[in-house]
Scaffold this motif. Structure first.
Motif, PDB file in Angstrom:
ATOM      1  N   SER A 153       0.851  -1.160   0.044  1.00  0.00           N
ATOM      2  CA  SER A 153      -0.089   0.106   0.008  1.00  0.00           C
ATOM      3  C   SER A 153       0.806   1.206   0.318  1.00  0.00           C
ATOM      4  CB  SER A 153      -0.661   0.106   1.618  1.00  0.00           C
ATOM      5  OG  SER A 153      -1.586   0.604   1.135  1.00  0.00           O
ATOM      6  N   GLN A 154       0.503   2.452   0.134  1.00  0.00           N
ATOM      7  CA  GLN A 154       0.849   3.680   0.287  1.00  0.00           C
ATOM      8  C   GLN A 154       2.253   3.307   0.863  1.00  0.00           C
ATOM      9  OE1 GLN A 154      -0.701   3.195  -2.809  1.00  0.00           O
ATOM     10  NE2 GLN A 154      -2.241   4.211  -1.421  1.00  0.00           N
ATOM     11  N   HIS A 155       2.368   3.629   2.847  1.00  0.00           N
ATOM     12  CA  HIS A 155       3.432   3.281   3.314  1.00  0.00           C
ATOM     13  C   HIS A 155       4.346   2.342   2.990  1.00  0.00           C
ATOM     14  CE1 HIS A 155       2.035  -1.264   3.582  1.00  0.00           C
ATOM     15  NE2 HIS A 155       3.160  -0.906   4.808  1.00  0.00           N
ATOM     16  N   CYS A 156       4.626   1.501   1.682  1.00  0.00           N
ATOM     17  CA  CYS A 156       5.816   0.991   1.493  1.00  0.00           C
ATOM     18  C   CYS A 156       6.391   2.461   0.902  1.00  0.00           C
ATOM     19  CB  CYS A 156       5.709   0.813   0.331  1.00  0.00           C
ATOM     20  SG  CYS A 156       3.924  -0.968   1.034  1.00  0.00           S
ATOM     21  N   TYR A 157       6.039   3.474   0.199  1.00  0.00           N
ATOM     22  CA  TYR A 157       7.123   4.223   0.362  1.00  0.00           C
ATOM     23  C   TYR A 157       8.086   4.464   1.107  1.00  0.00           C
ATOM     24  CZ  TYR A 157       4.985   5.889  -4.146  1.00  0.00           C
ATOM     25  OH  TYR A 157       4.612   6.044  -5.582  1.00  0.00           O
ATOM     26  N   GLY A 158       7.646   4.132   2.195  1.00  0.00           N
ATOM     27  CA  GLY A 158       8.651   4.730   3.362  1.00  0.00           C
ATOM     28  C   GLY A 158       9.956   3.777   3.494  1.00  0.00           C
ATOM     29  N   CYS A 159       9.777   2.527   2.695  1.00  0.00           N
ATOM     30  CA  CYS A 159      10.959   2.195   2.664  1.00  0.00           C
ATOM     31  C   CYS A 159      11.867   2.085   1.432  1.00  0.00           C
ATOM     32  CB  CYS A 159      10.616   0.425   2.967  1.00  0.00           C
ATOM     33  SG  CYS A 159       9.481   0.014   4.427  1.00  0.00           S
ATOM     34  N   THR A 160      11.406   3.159   0.799  1.00  0.00           N
ATOM     35  CA  THR A 160      11.784   2.868  -0.562  1.00  0.00           C
ATOM     36  C   THR A 160      12.685   4.095  -0.941  1.00  0.00           C
ATOM     37  OG1 THR A 160       9.506   3.086  -1.953  1.00  0.00           O
ATOM     38  CG2 THR A 160      10.695   0.580  -1.946  1.00  0.00           C
ATOM     39  N   ALA A 161      11.871   5.029   0.088  1.00  0.00           N
ATOM     40  CA  ALA A 161      12.654   6.235  -0.247  1.00  0.00           C
ATOM     41  C   ALA A 161      14.598   6.455   0.124  1.00  0.00           C
ATOM     42  CB  ALA A 161      11.499   7.168   0.598  1.00  0.00           C
ATOM     43  N   GLY A 162      14.822   7.559  -0.888  1.00  0.00           N
ATOM     44  CA  GLY A 162      16.862   7.292  -0.764  1.00  0.00           C
ATOM     45  C   GLY A 162      17.065   6.459  -0.471  1.00  0.00           C
ATOM     46  N   ALA A 163      17.820   6.017   0.553  1.00  0.00           N
ATOM     47  CA  ALA A 163      19.005   5.009   0.223  1.00  0.00           C
ATOM     48  C   ALA A 163      17.412   3.735   0.970  1.00  0.00           C
ATOM     49  CB  ALA A 163      19.505   5.650   1.356  1.00  0.00           C
ATOM     50  N   GLY A 164      16.613   3.774   0.914  1.00  0.00           N
ATOM     51  CA  GLY A 164      16.369   2.845   1.371  1.00  0.00           C
ATOM     52  C   GLY A 164      15.700   2.951   2.780  1.00  0.00           C
ATOM     53  N   SER A 165      14.700   2.274   3.539  1.00  0.00           N
ATOM     54  CA  SER A 165      14.555   1.565   4.677  1.00  0.00           C
ATOM     55  C   SER A 165      14.229   0.185   4.808  1.00  0.00           C
ATOM     56  CB  SER A 165      13.741   2.726   5.855  1.00  0.00           C
ATOM     57  OG  SER A 165      13.727   2.788   6.746  1.00  0.00           O
ATOM     58  N   SER A 166      15.023  -0.244   5.998  1.00  0.00           N
ATOM     59  CA  SER A 166      14.864  -1.900   6.772  1.00  0.00           C
ATOM     60  C   SER A 166      14.980  -1.571   8.324  1.00  0.00           C
ATOM     61  CB  SER A 166      15.194  -2.593   5.848  1.00  0.00           C
ATOM     62  OG  SER A 166      16.425  -2.776   6.770  1.00  0.00           O
ATOM     63  N   CYS A 167      14.760  -2.540   9.082  1.00  0.00           N
ATOM     64  CA  CYS A 167      14.603  -3.177  10.833  1.00  0.00           C
ATOM     65  C   CYS A 167      16.181  -2.834  11.125  1.00  0.00           C
ATOM     66  CB  CYS A 167      14.156  -4.227  11.009  1.00  0.00           C
ATOM     67  SG  CYS A 167      12.711  -3.590  11.170  1.00  0.00           S
ATOM     68  N   GLN A 168      16.907  -2.635   9.247  1.00  0.00           N
ATOM     69  CA  GLN A 168      18.493  -2.696   9.672  1.00  0.00           C
ATOM     70  C   GLN A 168      18.960  -1.502   8.496  1.00  0.00           C
ATOM     71  OE1 GLN A 168      16.815  -6.226   8.854  1.00  0.00           O
ATOM     72  NE2 GLN A 168      17.268  -6.858  10.918  1.00  0.00           N
ATOM     73  N   GLY A 169      18.015  -0.970   8.997  1.00  0.00           N
ATOM     74  CA  GLY A 169      18.993   0.636   8.260  1.00  0.00           C
ATOM     75  C   GLY A 169      18.532   0.693   6.734  1.00  0.00           C
ATOM     76  N   ILE A 170      20.029   1.645   6.180  1.00  0.00           N
ATOM     77  CA  ILE A 170      20.041   1.217   4.266  1.00  0.00           C
ATOM     78  C   ILE A 170      19.951   0.534   4.118  1.00  0.00           C
ATOM     79  CG2 ILE A 170      19.842   4.250   4.965  1.00  0.00           C
ATOM     80  CD1 ILE A 170      22.953   2.821   3.984  1.00  0.00           C
ATOM     81  N   VAL A 171      19.535   0.429   2.539  1.00  0.00           N
ATOM     82  CA  VAL A 171      19.245  -0.446   1.973  1.00  0.00           C
ATOM     83  C   VAL A 171      19.736  -0.616   0.964  1.00  0.00           C
ATOM     84  CG1 VAL A 171      17.023  -2.253   3.492  1.00  0.00           C
ATOM     85  CG2 VAL A 171      17.047  -0.669   1.025  1.00  0.00           C
ATOM     86  N   ALA A 172      19.565   0.530  -0.158  1.00  0.00           N
ATOM     87  CA  ALA A 172      20.404   0.601  -1.138  1.00  0.00           C
ATOM     88  C   ALA A 172      21.778   1.602  -0.800  1.00  0.00           C
ATOM     89  CB  ALA A 172      19.566   1.420  -2.279  1.00  0.00           C
TER      90      ALA A 172
END
Length: 351
Positions: A332-351
């Protein structure tokens, strides 16, 4: 600072369907902003598929000794949802019968579950080698029965991931409540004292930074240097890594965005910062989230929005890794939060 959860206050946003309604309508329904599905379709990344399961993230309860402004779980002392030992036993069966190598325990304050220590000990017996506990730090100083947590963590080589909004008292207490900073510093010093966070130590101690307002986190590497310098100079504290995590527009943070009239601007910020390369490594592709009552979700955020996995296997009691692998991730639209900038996960940035 809030002292009660949205649920206790009877706030509409305590209901997941109300949150989904906001995220699905308005600027996304009018086409002013593209939905997340449309955005990832532009780069031929829809649907997002689950890969091989590596991490089981288990929420053992929403009970917490803090009521933080940004909490997507809406956790607090008044939340009584707690994982029972029977459900934990079913989770242990999942651990035994899956390829997951990491057990990531979260909450609320996971340590407040009365069976928390038993669960860690039993999981160790069935082969989990990499334990992560997401601690708010203040729980270590909240009550005498928690004072020995640093020693318990050390005994089981638990990787401690700790919430720490800032290296200053003002910014930390503003987000998490009066007195949180001083208790957090004391807890970090106690973890250091048993060996956590030392440069050559295998006892991993990482900190998590969440922005205090309606903005995206800065550069993770630069912030880590600032945190390390300030905490060492002021308190003699050492830690390994800093994880910068984007606040997702869910629960209390969504409530804050709406109340402060920042919701649309924040969603614009997320969409404008969309990074297709971050989509490749979002945590939902190798992680399975399990709720306090045993239901399966693609991630902790979907769990809070009550968006179950797209699979016939939906509960720990009917867990089937073969059915779950390759499933389409629910978005859903909240997923933008994990794919913004360098990305975001529970382990920090992903990209």
């Amino acid at each position: 600072m809030a002292t009660k959860s949205l649920k206790k206050l009877g706030n509409d946003l305590a209901q997941s369907n109300k949150q989904i309604e906001i995220l699905s309508n308005g600027i996304f329904k009018t086409g002013e902003l593209p939905t997340f599905k449309d955005k990832i379709s532009e780069t031929s990344q829809f649907p997002i598929k689950a890969k091989k399961l590596e991490i089981l993230q288990i929420n053992v309860g929403y009970m917490c000794n803090q009521v933080c402004d940004h909490c997507h779980v809406d956790a607090g002392p008044d939340r009584k949802e707690i994982m029972t030992r029977d459900t934990m036993r079913q989770c242990l069966e999942v651990i035994k019968n899956s390829g997951a190598h990491t057990l990531d325990l979260t909450g609320g304050a996971p340590e407040m579950n009365p069976d928390f220590r038993w669960f860690v000990e039993e999981a160790a017996k069935v082969g989990i080698k990499d334990f992560i506990v997401r601690s708010n730090l203040t729980i270590i100083r909240a009550n005498k029965k928690y004072y020995d947590l640093p020693d318990f963590f050390k005994k089981h080589n638990v990787h401690v991931v700790s919430s720490m909004p800032h290296w200053t008292r003002g910014k930390t207490d503003k987000q998490r409540g009066d007195g949180v900073f001083d208790k957090s510093i004391k807890a970090l010093q106690e973890l250091n004292a048993v060996g956590y966070g030392m440069p050559d130590s295998d006892l991993r101690l990482d900190l998590v930074y969440n922005p205090s307002g309606a903005f995206l986190p800065g550069d993770q590497e630069a912030m880590e240097k600032d945190f390390k310098k300030a905490l060492m100079e002021d308190f003699g504290i050492e830690f390994h890594n800093l994880f910068a995590i984007t606040n997702l527009p869910i629960a209390r943070f969504l409530d804050y965005l709406i109340a402060s009239e920042n919701y649309e601007d924040y969603m614009y910020s997320l969409v404008e910062a969309y990074n297709p390369s971050a989509v490749e490594n979002v945590m939902c592709t190798n992680t399975l989230s399990i709720s306090w009552d045993g239901y399966l979700f693609d991630c902790d955020f979907n769990q809070m929005l009550e968006l179950p996995v797209n699979s016939k296997s939906r509960h720990v009691s009917d867990f089937n890794e073969e059915l779950l692998e390759g499933r389409n991730i629910v978005i859903s639209q909240h997923c933008y939060g994990c794919t913004a900038g360098a990305g975001s996960s529970c382990q920090g940035i992903v990209a």
